[in-house]
Motif scaffolding. Structure first.
Motif, PDB file in Angstrom:
ATOM      1  N   ARG A   1      71.638  60.312 -28.918  1.00  0.00           N
ATOM      2  CA  ARG A   1      70.389  60.613 -29.623  1.00  0.00           C
ATOM      3  C   ARG A   1      70.606  60.749 -31.121  1.00  0.00           C
ATOM      4  O   ARG A   1      69.705  60.467 -31.919  1.00  0.00           O
ATOM      5  N   GLN A   2      71.790  61.183 -31.520  1.00  0.00           N
ATOM      6  CA  GLN A   2      72.049  61.456 -32.932  1.00  0.00           C
ATOM      7  C   GLN A   2      72.048  60.195 -33.790  1.00  0.00           C
ATOM      8  O   GLN A   2      72.005  60.275 -35.014  1.00  0.00           O
ATOM      9  N   ALA A   3      72.040  59.035 -33.151  1.00  0.00           N
ATOM     10  CA  ALA A   3      71.994  57.783 -33.898  1.00  0.00           C
ATOM     11  C   ALA A   3      70.713  57.663 -34.708  1.00  0.00           C
ATOM     12  O   ALA A   3      70.688  56.974 -35.738  1.00  0.00           O
ATOM     13  N   VAL A   4      69.635  58.329 -34.291  1.00  0.00           N
ATOM     14  CA  VAL A   4      68.389  58.238 -35.057  1.00  0.00           C
ATOM     15  C   VAL A   4      68.537  58.882 -36.427  1.00  0.00           C
ATOM     16  O   VAL A   4      67.792  58.560 -37.357  1.00  0.00           O
ATOM     17  N   VAL A   5      69.511  59.783 -36.568  1.00  0.00           N
ATOM     18  CA  VAL A   5      69.747  60.457 -37.845  1.00  0.00           C
ATOM     19  C   VAL A   5      70.720  59.678 -38.718  1.00  0.00           C
ATOM     20  O   VAL A   5      70.565  59.619 -39.940  1.00  0.00           O
ATOM     21  N   THR A   6      71.709  59.051 -38.110  1.00  0.00           N
ATOM     22  CA  THR A   6      72.803  58.437 -38.863  1.00  0.00           C
ATOM     23  C   THR A   6      72.679  56.923 -39.036  1.00  0.00           C
ATOM     24  O   THR A   6      73.463  56.330 -39.778  1.00  0.00           O
ATOM     25  N   ARG A   7      71.728  56.300 -38.361  1.00  0.00           N
ATOM     26  CA  ARG A   7      71.613  54.847 -38.459  1.00  0.00           C
ATOM     27  C   ARG A   7      71.314  54.423 -39.903  1.00  0.00           C
ATOM     28  O   ARG A   7      70.715  55.187 -40.674  1.00  0.00           O
ATOM     29  N   LYS A   8      71.720  53.206 -40.263  1.00  0.00           N
ATOM     30  CA  LYS A   8      71.542  52.726 -41.626  1.00  0.00           C
ATOM     31  C   LYS A   8      70.104  52.327 -41.924  1.00  0.00           C
ATOM     32  O   LYS A   8      69.634  52.444 -43.063  1.00  0.00           O
ATOM     33  N   THR A   9      69.403  51.818 -40.916  1.00  0.00           N
ATOM     34  CA  THR A   9      68.035  51.363 -41.115  1.00  0.00           C
ATOM     35  C   THR A   9      67.041  52.435 -40.705  1.00  0.00           C
ATOM     36  O   THR A   9      67.005  52.857 -39.547  1.00  0.00           O
ATOM     37  N   LYS A  10      66.263  52.911 -41.649  1.00  0.00           N
ATOM     38  CA  LYS A  10      65.199  53.873 -41.411  1.00  0.00           C
ATOM     39  C   LYS A  10      65.624  55.044 -40.529  1.00  0.00           C
ATOM     40  O   LYS A  10      65.054  55.266 -39.457  1.00  0.00           O
ATOM     41  N   PRO A  11      66.628  55.795 -40.955  1.00  0.00           N
ATOM     42  CA  PRO A  11      66.974  56.994 -40.175  1.00  0.00           C
ATOM     43  C   PRO A  11      65.819  57.983 -40.216  1.00  0.00           C
ATOM     44  O   PRO A  11      65.063  58.034 -41.177  1.00  0.00           O
ATOM     45  N   VAL A  12      65.678  58.760 -39.155  1.00  0.00           N
ATOM     46  CA  VAL A  12      64.599  59.733 -39.101  1.00  0.00           C
ATOM     47  C   VAL A  12      64.804  60.785 -40.197  1.00  0.00           C
ATOM     48  O   VAL A  12      65.925  61.189 -40.494  1.00  0.00           O
ATOM     49  N   GLN A  13      63.725  61.166 -40.838  1.00  0.00           N
ATOM     50  CA  GLN A  13      63.766  62.232 -41.839  1.00  0.00           C
ATOM     51  C   GLN A  13      63.723  63.573 -41.120  1.00  0.00           C
ATOM     52  O   GLN A  13      62.916  63.757 -40.207  1.00  0.00           O
ATOM     53  N   MET A  14      64.572  64.502 -41.507  1.00  0.00           N
ATOM     54  CA  MET A  14      64.604  65.810 -40.870  1.00  0.00           C
ATOM     55  C   MET A  14      64.420  66.917 -41.903  1.00  0.00           C
ATOM     56  O   MET A  14      65.149  66.962 -42.901  1.00  0.00           O
ATOM     57  N   ASP A  15      63.454  67.784 -41.653  1.00  0.00           N
ATOM     58  CA  ASP A  15      63.286  69.009 -42.433  1.00  0.00           C
ATOM     59  C   ASP A  15      63.645  70.149 -41.497  1.00  0.00           C
ATOM     60  O   ASP A  15      62.843  70.529 -40.624  1.00  0.00           O
ATOM     61  N   VAL A  16      64.858  70.676 -41.647  1.00  0.00           N
ATOM     62  CA  VAL A  16      65.422  71.621 -40.686  1.00  0.00           C
ATOM     63  C   VAL A  16      65.369  73.039 -41.228  1.00  0.00           C
ATOM     64  O   VAL A  16      65.850  73.308 -42.327  1.00  0.00           O
ATOM     65  N   LEU A  17      64.795  73.932 -40.447  1.00  0.00           N
ATOM     66  CA  LEU A  17      64.788  75.360 -40.762  1.00  0.00           C
ATOM     67  C   LEU A  17      65.591  76.098 -39.694  1.00  0.00           C
ATOM     68  O   LEU A  17      65.343  75.924 -38.499  1.00  0.00           O
ATOM     69  N   LEU A  18      66.554  76.906 -40.136  1.00  0.00           N
ATOM     70  CA  LEU A  18      67.378  77.689 -39.220  1.00  0.00           C
ATOM     71  C   LEU A  18      67.280  79.156 -39.576  1.00  0.00           C
ATOM     72  O   LEU A  18      67.400  79.516 -40.752  1.00  0.00           O
ATOM     73  N   HIS A  19      67.071  79.997 -38.587  1.00  0.00           N
ATOM     74  CA  HIS A  19      67.176  81.423 -38.852  1.00  0.00           C
ATOM     75  C   HIS A  19      68.653  81.771 -38.942  1.00  0.00           C
ATOM     76  O   HIS A  19      69.481  81.247 -38.184  1.00  0.00           O
ATOM     77  N   VAL A  20      69.007  82.649 -39.844  1.00  0.00           N
ATOM     78  CA  VAL A  20      70.416  82.957 -40.089  1.00  0.00           C
ATOM     79  C   VAL A  20      71.114  83.488 -38.840  1.00  0.00           C
ATOM     80  O   VAL A  20      72.332  83.325 -38.674  1.00  0.00           O
ATOM     81  N   SER A  21      70.368  84.090 -37.920  1.00  0.00           N
ATOM     82  CA  SER A  21      70.977  84.632 -36.702  1.00  0.00           C
ATOM     83  C   SER A  21      71.634  83.541 -35.872  1.00  0.00           C
ATOM     84  O   SER A  21      72.622  83.802 -35.171  1.00  0.00           O
ATOM     85  N   ALA A  22      71.114  82.296 -35.939  1.00  0.00           N
ATOM     86  CA  ALA A  22      71.706  81.199 -35.180  1.00  0.00           C
ATOM     87  C   ALA A  22      73.104  80.856 -35.677  1.00  0.00           C
ATOM     88  O   ALA A  22      73.924  80.312 -34.934  1.00  0.00           O
ATOM     89  N   LEU A  23      73.390  81.191 -36.921  1.00  0.00           N
ATOM     90  CA  LEU A  23      74.706  80.880 -37.488  1.00  0.00           C
ATOM     91  C   LEU A  23      75.753  81.890 -37.048  1.00  0.00           C
ATOM     92  O   LEU A  23      76.950  81.589 -37.059  1.00  0.00           O
ATOM     93  N   TYR A  24      75.319  83.084 -36.688  1.00  0.00           N
ATOM     94  CA  TYR A  24      76.250  84.140 -36.254  1.00  0.00           C
ATOM     95  C   TYR A  24      76.388  84.214 -34.732  1.00  0.00           C
ATOM     96  O   TYR A  24      77.314  84.836 -34.228  1.00  0.00           O
ATOM     97  N   ARG A  25      75.450  83.597 -34.019  1.00  0.00           N
ATOM     98  CA  ARG A  25      75.529  83.612 -32.559  1.00  0.00           C
ATOM     99  C   ARG A  25      76.707  82.730 -32.127  1.00  0.00           C
ATOM    100  O   ARG A  25      76.705  81.530 -32.361  1.00  0.00           O
ATOM    101  N   VAL A  26      77.713  83.321 -31.516  1.00  0.00           N
ATOM    102  CA  VAL A  26      78.938  82.589 -31.181  1.00  0.00           C
ATOM    103  C   VAL A  26      78.716  81.777 -29.907  1.00  0.00           C
ATOM    104  O   VAL A  26      78.608  82.320 -28.809  1.00  0.00           O
ATOM    105  N   ILE A  27      78.632  80.475 -30.073  1.00  0.00           N
ATOM    106  CA  ILE A  27      78.497  79.538 -28.961  1.00  0.00           C
ATOM    107  C   ILE A  27      79.864  78.906 -28.727  1.00  0.00           C
ATOM    108  O   ILE A  27      80.379  78.205 -29.583  1.00  0.00           O
TER     109      ILE A  27
END
Length: 301
Positions: A160-186
């Motif tokens: 699925r990640q190819a839609v972000v990295t492809r050379k032709t018309k990659p999908v535009q992403m506006d990503v919002l993350l709450h800081v708690s997701a960065l500390y949650r140890v997965i």
């Protein structure tokens, strides 16, 4: 010719997804619309309207015949027929349960066709930006999945990640993350550190904008809310959207929800904008990702 035009209002989402699926399968087999239509006794115009989601009453036998011509697997044929049934309903509730457990999922189809994804996540990081190790740690947490299930789901997620990295018309992403997701140890601190560094690098891509909502931002609009994704599609030469926008709310253990009404789209778009304005800037967010990655690395030693 058996499929008929719609005679009243209905949700467009099931028929759009069905049309997209049938079009993709036709193109994969190399048939033109005219060739495929002739093989199943439909007119070219009707098949074209089915593929663009403009026909509400798509007959089950037509879907069955098209899937046979396209050599579609039995499981996916059953799912396509289910979509045809749902597309005929005028009071579809915009909710799907566990029907789409294979690569043929409702959301994945929307994601692949999107031109922009505006997302908000507070528990974990978005699948399109996950490392394989992070994804594995999340998927393995579901006790019902076997090892082969886990491997299959990781493979799909990475594809699925190819839609972000492809050379032709990659999908535009506006990503919002709450800081708690960065500390949650997965998984582990090591996995988290690598994941956050990966996020920092991905945020430098021209098609990705990423901001982090700090604890100090409090509750936007004074309301608690969960993760959501706004899916937007390309526009025609006249400036009209090829398909109406959708809000996707992942249900987790419950049911996934798809919102199509203009008022719902506007509400979530305004909410995303409000969270965006209350978040750290893009450079500051990237620096915070790297800072927390270092903290995880120190904790791993």
């Amino acid at each position: 010719m058996t499929s008929t035009e719609a005679d009243g209002p209905s949700s467009t989402l099931p028929r759009r997804q069905l049309g997209r699926f049938l079009r993709d399968r036709r193109e994969a087999t190399g048939f033109t619309i005219a060739e495929a239509a002739k093989l199943v006794d439909l007119s070219r115009a009707v098949l074209q309207r089915i593929e663009t989601g403009q026909i509400q009453k798509v007959q089950r036998q037509d879907v069955q015949a098209l899937c046979e011509v396209y050599d579609v697997a039995v499981e996916e044929t059953a799912m396509a027929i289910d979509l045809a049934t749902r597309a005929r309903a005028k009071n579809w509730h915009h909710i799907y349960g566990g029907l789409y457990d294979s690569a043929f999922t409702m959301y994945v189809g929307l994601e692949a066709a999107a031109c922009r994804l505006s997302t908000y996540h507070e528990q974990h990081l978005p699948g399109l930006l996950q490392t394989a190790d992070y994804a594995r740690a999340i998927i393995r947490a579901f006790p019902q999945f076997t090892s082969s299930d886990v491997d299959r789901r990781i493979e799909l997620r990475l594809k699925r990640q190819a839609v972000v990295t492809r050379k032709t018309k990659p999908v535009q992403m506006d990503v919002l993350l709450h800081v708690s997701a960065l500390y949650r140890v997965i998984g582990s601190l090591r996995i988290m550190a690598a994941q956050l560094r990966h996020l920092a690098e991905m945020s430098k891509r021209p098609n990705i904008r990423l901001r982090i909502q700090p604890y100090s931002a409090g509750l936007t609009w004074g309301l608690p809310f969960g993760p959501f994704i706004i899916v937007d599609f390309d526009r025609t030469s006249k400036g009209e959207p090829v398909e109406p926008s959708i809000v996707f709310i992942e249900g987790g253990a419950a049911q996934d929800v798809y919102l199509e009404k203009p008022n719902d789209i506007r509400l979530y778009s305004e909410l995303h904008a409000a969270i965006w304005d209350a978040s750290l800037g893009e450079v500051e967010s990237r620096n915070l990702l790297r800072q927390i990655a270092k903290e995880h690395e120190r904790g791993e030693r």
